[in-house]
Design an enzyme around this catalytic site. Structure first.
Site, mmCIF file in Angstrom:
data_model
loop_
_atom_site.group_PDB
_atom_site.id
_atom_site.type_symbol
_atom_site.label_atom_id
_atom_site.label_comp_id
_atom_site.label_asym_id
_atom_site.label_seq_id
_atom_site.Cartn_x
_atom_site.Cartn_y
_atom_site.Cartn_z
ATOM 1 N N GLY A 11 -3.172 4.612 -8.562
ATOM 2 C CA GLY A 11 -3.178 5.422 -9.710
ATOM 3 C C GLY A 11 -2.518 7.224 -9.588
ATOM 4 O O GLY A 11 -2.230 7.496 -9.990
ATOM 5 N N ASP A 36 -10.051 4.264 -3.617
ATOM 6 C CA ASP A 36 -10.841 2.381 -2.672
ATOM 7 C C ASP A 36 -12.425 2.291 -3.542
ATOM 8 O O ASP A 36 -12.834 3.456 -3.765
ATOM 9 C CB ASP A 36 -10.934 2.729 -1.608
ATOM 10 C CG ASP A 36 -9.237 2.066 -0.835
ATOM 11 O OD1 ASP A 36 -8.457 2.091 -1.764
ATOM 12 O OD2 ASP A 36 -9.578 2.026 0.523
ATOM 13 N N ASN A 86 0.664 7.675 -8.898
ATOM 14 C CA ASN A 86 1.310 7.895 -9.258
ATOM 15 C C ASN A 86 1.627 7.244 -11.210
ATOM 16 O O ASN A 86 2.496 6.922 -12.005
ATOM 17 C CB ASN A 86 2.997 6.855 -8.903
ATOM 18 C CG ASN A 86 3.075 7.895 -7.417
ATOM 19 O OD1 ASN A 86 3.610 8.680 -7.793
ATOM 20 N ND2 ASN A 86 2.322 7.344 -6.278
ATOM 21 N N ASP A 92 1.269 -1.349 0.102
ATOM 22 C CA ASP A 92 -0.074 -0.347 -0.210
ATOM 23 C C ASP A 92 0.915 1.178 -0.025
ATOM 24 O O ASP A 92 2.178 1.030 0.341
ATOM 25 C CB ASP A 92 -0.381 -0.224 0.666
ATOM 26 C CG ASP A 92 -2.115 0.891 1.302
ATOM 27 O OD1 ASP A 92 -2.005 1.613 -0.309
ATOM 28 O OD2 ASP A 92 -3.560 0.241 2.242
ATOM 29 N N GLU A 148 -0.758 1.717 -5.395
ATOM 30 C CA GLU A 148 -1.055 3.409 -5.019
ATOM 31 C C GLU A 148 -2.351 4.285 -5.667
ATOM 32 O O GLU A 148 -2.058 5.657 -5.542
ATOM 33 C CB GLU A 148 0.472 4.121 -5.235
ATOM 34 C CG GLU A 148 1.099 3.617 -6.812
ATOM 35 C CD GLU A 148 0.415 4.527 -7.594
ATOM 36 O OE1 GLU A 148 -0.826 4.122 -8.421
ATOM 37 O OE2 GLU A 148 0.791 5.629 -8.442
HETATM 38 C C1 GLA Z 1 -6.192 1.342 1.752
HETATM 39 C C2 GLA Z 1 -6.105 -0.359 0.062
HETATM 40 C C3 GLA Z 1 -7.846 -0.861 0.549
HETATM 41 C C4 GLA Z 1 -6.751 -0.970 1.965
HETATM 42 C C5 GLA Z 1 -6.869 -0.469 3.453
HETATM 43 C C6 GLA Z 1 -5.842 -1.591 4.690
HETATM 44 O O1 GLA Z 1 -7.127 2.127 1.572
HETATM 45 O O2 GLA Z 1 -6.192 1.185 -1.261
HETATM 46 O O3 GLA Z 1 -7.851 -1.222 -0.192
HETATM 47 O O4 GLA Z 1 -5.698 -2.295 1.790
HETATM 48 O O5 GLA Z 1 -5.462 0.402 2.706
HETATM 49 O O6 GLA Z 1 -5.857 0.040 5.302
#
Ligand code: GLA
Length: 413
Positions: free
Chosen positions: A205, A225, A207, A170, A203
């Site tokens: 998108g 997300d 970068n 992440d 990341e």
């Molecule tokens: C970010 C990611 C998610 C998940 C959460 C966990 O938001 O994009 O897919 O992994 O962190 O904290």
């Protein structure tokens, strides 16, 4: 002295590192001297010839993860037939880790994972599945757990010891880093372990990973997300649709994990979500409770004809071929056998009529077989009038829904 260089030539299905040895002999003019330059190059394994499939804890369970959930989910992947349909990676997302030991080693939460990660990975492997974990490029994960910054090699070695097959990395608390440099560092650390471990770049998108992530990771998130609602799915489809040129065997655009079965959308909306992920050759990571699925949820996640579209070996991400502008779109994904997957997508709130001509999807004029992949039936072939399957196909598409067909040219029933 010249050196021979062999570029990456690993066959699509190769799962183990290949050793390529190039031997070049160069003769200096007018001398007897022969120089042999031997170069050993370890070609990169192709870990994801098709988009990875599996399950991830985050969408449904968030931080509420423990070893019982993972064992029961492993059992469910087998019992429901999901493993055999291709869902192979069982991935624990954020919150499994609590601290680092005096030696710097990452420590799994002893209360939630008392048996430790190695034993859990063994259990998952024993079910014929692969095991995945989550970390962050920065010092802390999104949920404030220890991240991997400065511990890339130690973490990679630890994952390899535990039997990890997939790591999602992440981007929280990492915005000041150079994404390409840091993910490459992680990639290199994984490779040095000698264990094939899929790297899931997350990341969001920020970068432009579609411009550099091929060869660094096997999949890269393209958006922020997903949420369990139609607005989110429609928004992600639009964002991800532009990036089709970047996807292909070995590296995939990742429009985030599935929400199918989590309760926030209608059956039509979930079928559209799943169909579009398939036609976009997206990773298919289920994000619902696999221990308690309704028949409708199973009929979506286990639709093998749709999974076949996603997993097609040609590995092309489908794209919009007709955009009506008012929320009606026709998508096409060419398939290895010469047929085409075509999705008629209705983003509006009322039923729409949509059609496509063969010339718009690269199918030669003449009869073609049209199979409905949700109704699981071949549709009639008519070749008598202008409005026929010999020239075009038209269909009524439900609100926030899809009709997904596979069109095989030149065939009659
Ligand atoms: C970010 C990611 C998610 C998940 C959460 C966990 O938001 O994009 O897919 O992994 O962190 O904290």
């Amino acid at each position: 002295m010249r050196t021979g260089v062999i570029k990456k030539t690993a066959p699509a299905a190769a799962l183990a590192a290949l050793l390529a040895v190039a031997v070049m002999t160069a003769c200096g003019p007018g001398t007897e001297r022969k120089e042999a330059a031997v170069e050993k190059i370890v070609a990169e394994p192709v870990l994801a010839p098709t988009p990875p499939m599996g399950f991830n804890t985050w969408n449904k369970f968030g931080c509420n993860v423990d070893e019982r959930l993972i064992r029961e989910t492993a059992d469910a992947l087998v019992e429901t037939g999901m493993r055999d349909a291709g869902y192979k990676y069982l991935v624990i997302d954020d919150c499994w880790q609590v601290s680092r030991g005096a030696d710097g080693r990452i420590v799994a939460d002893p209360a939630r994972f008392p048996g430790g990660m190695k034993a859990l990975a063994d259990y998952v492997h024993g079910k014929g599945l692969a095991f995945g974990l989550y970390t962050d490029l920065g010092p802390r994960t999104c949920e404030g757990r220890p991240g991997s910054l400065g511990f890339e090699d130690l973490d990679a070695a630890t994952y390899a010891e535990w039997g990890v097959d997939y790591i999602k990395v992440d981007w929280c608390n990492a915005d000041d880093l150079d994404a390409r440099v840091q993910y490459t560092k992680f990639h290199d650390a994984l490779r040095r372990t000698g264990r094939p471990i899929v790297l899931s770049i997350c990341e969001w998108g920020r970068n432009d990973p579609w411009t550099w992530a091929r060869g660094v990771g096997e999949l890269w998130r393209t958006t922020s997300d997903i949420g369990d609602n139609w607005e989110s799915v429609a928004w992600i489809i639009n964002a991800n649709s532009r990036l089709y040129a970047a996807a292909g065997p070995g590296g995939w655009n990742d429009p985030d994990m599935l929400e199918v079965g989590n309760g926030g959308m209608t059956g039509d909306e979930y079928r559209a979500h799943f169909s579009l992920w398939a036609i976009m050759a997206s990773p298919l990571m289920a994000g619902n409770d696999l221990r308690a699925m309704t028949d409708e949820t199973k009929s979506i996640l286990l639709n093998r004809e749709v999974i076949e579209i996603d997993q097609d070996l040609l590995g092309v991400q489908g794209r919009v071929v007709i955009d009506r502008g008012y929320g009606g779109q026709v998508w096409m994904k060419p398939l290895a056998d010469g047929s085409k997957a075509v999705a008629f997508l209705n983003m509006t709130e009322r039923e729409l009529d949509l059609y496509v001509r063969w010339s718009q999807i690269g199918i030669p004029a003449g009869p073609a077989r049209v199979r409905d992949l949700w109704a699981h039936k071949d549709l009639d072939v008519h070749t008598d009038t202008g409005k026929t399957f010999g020239e075009r196909f038209e269909v009524k598409v439900p609100a926030h829904g899809v009709v997904l067909v596979r069109i095989r040219p030149g065939q009659t029933p």
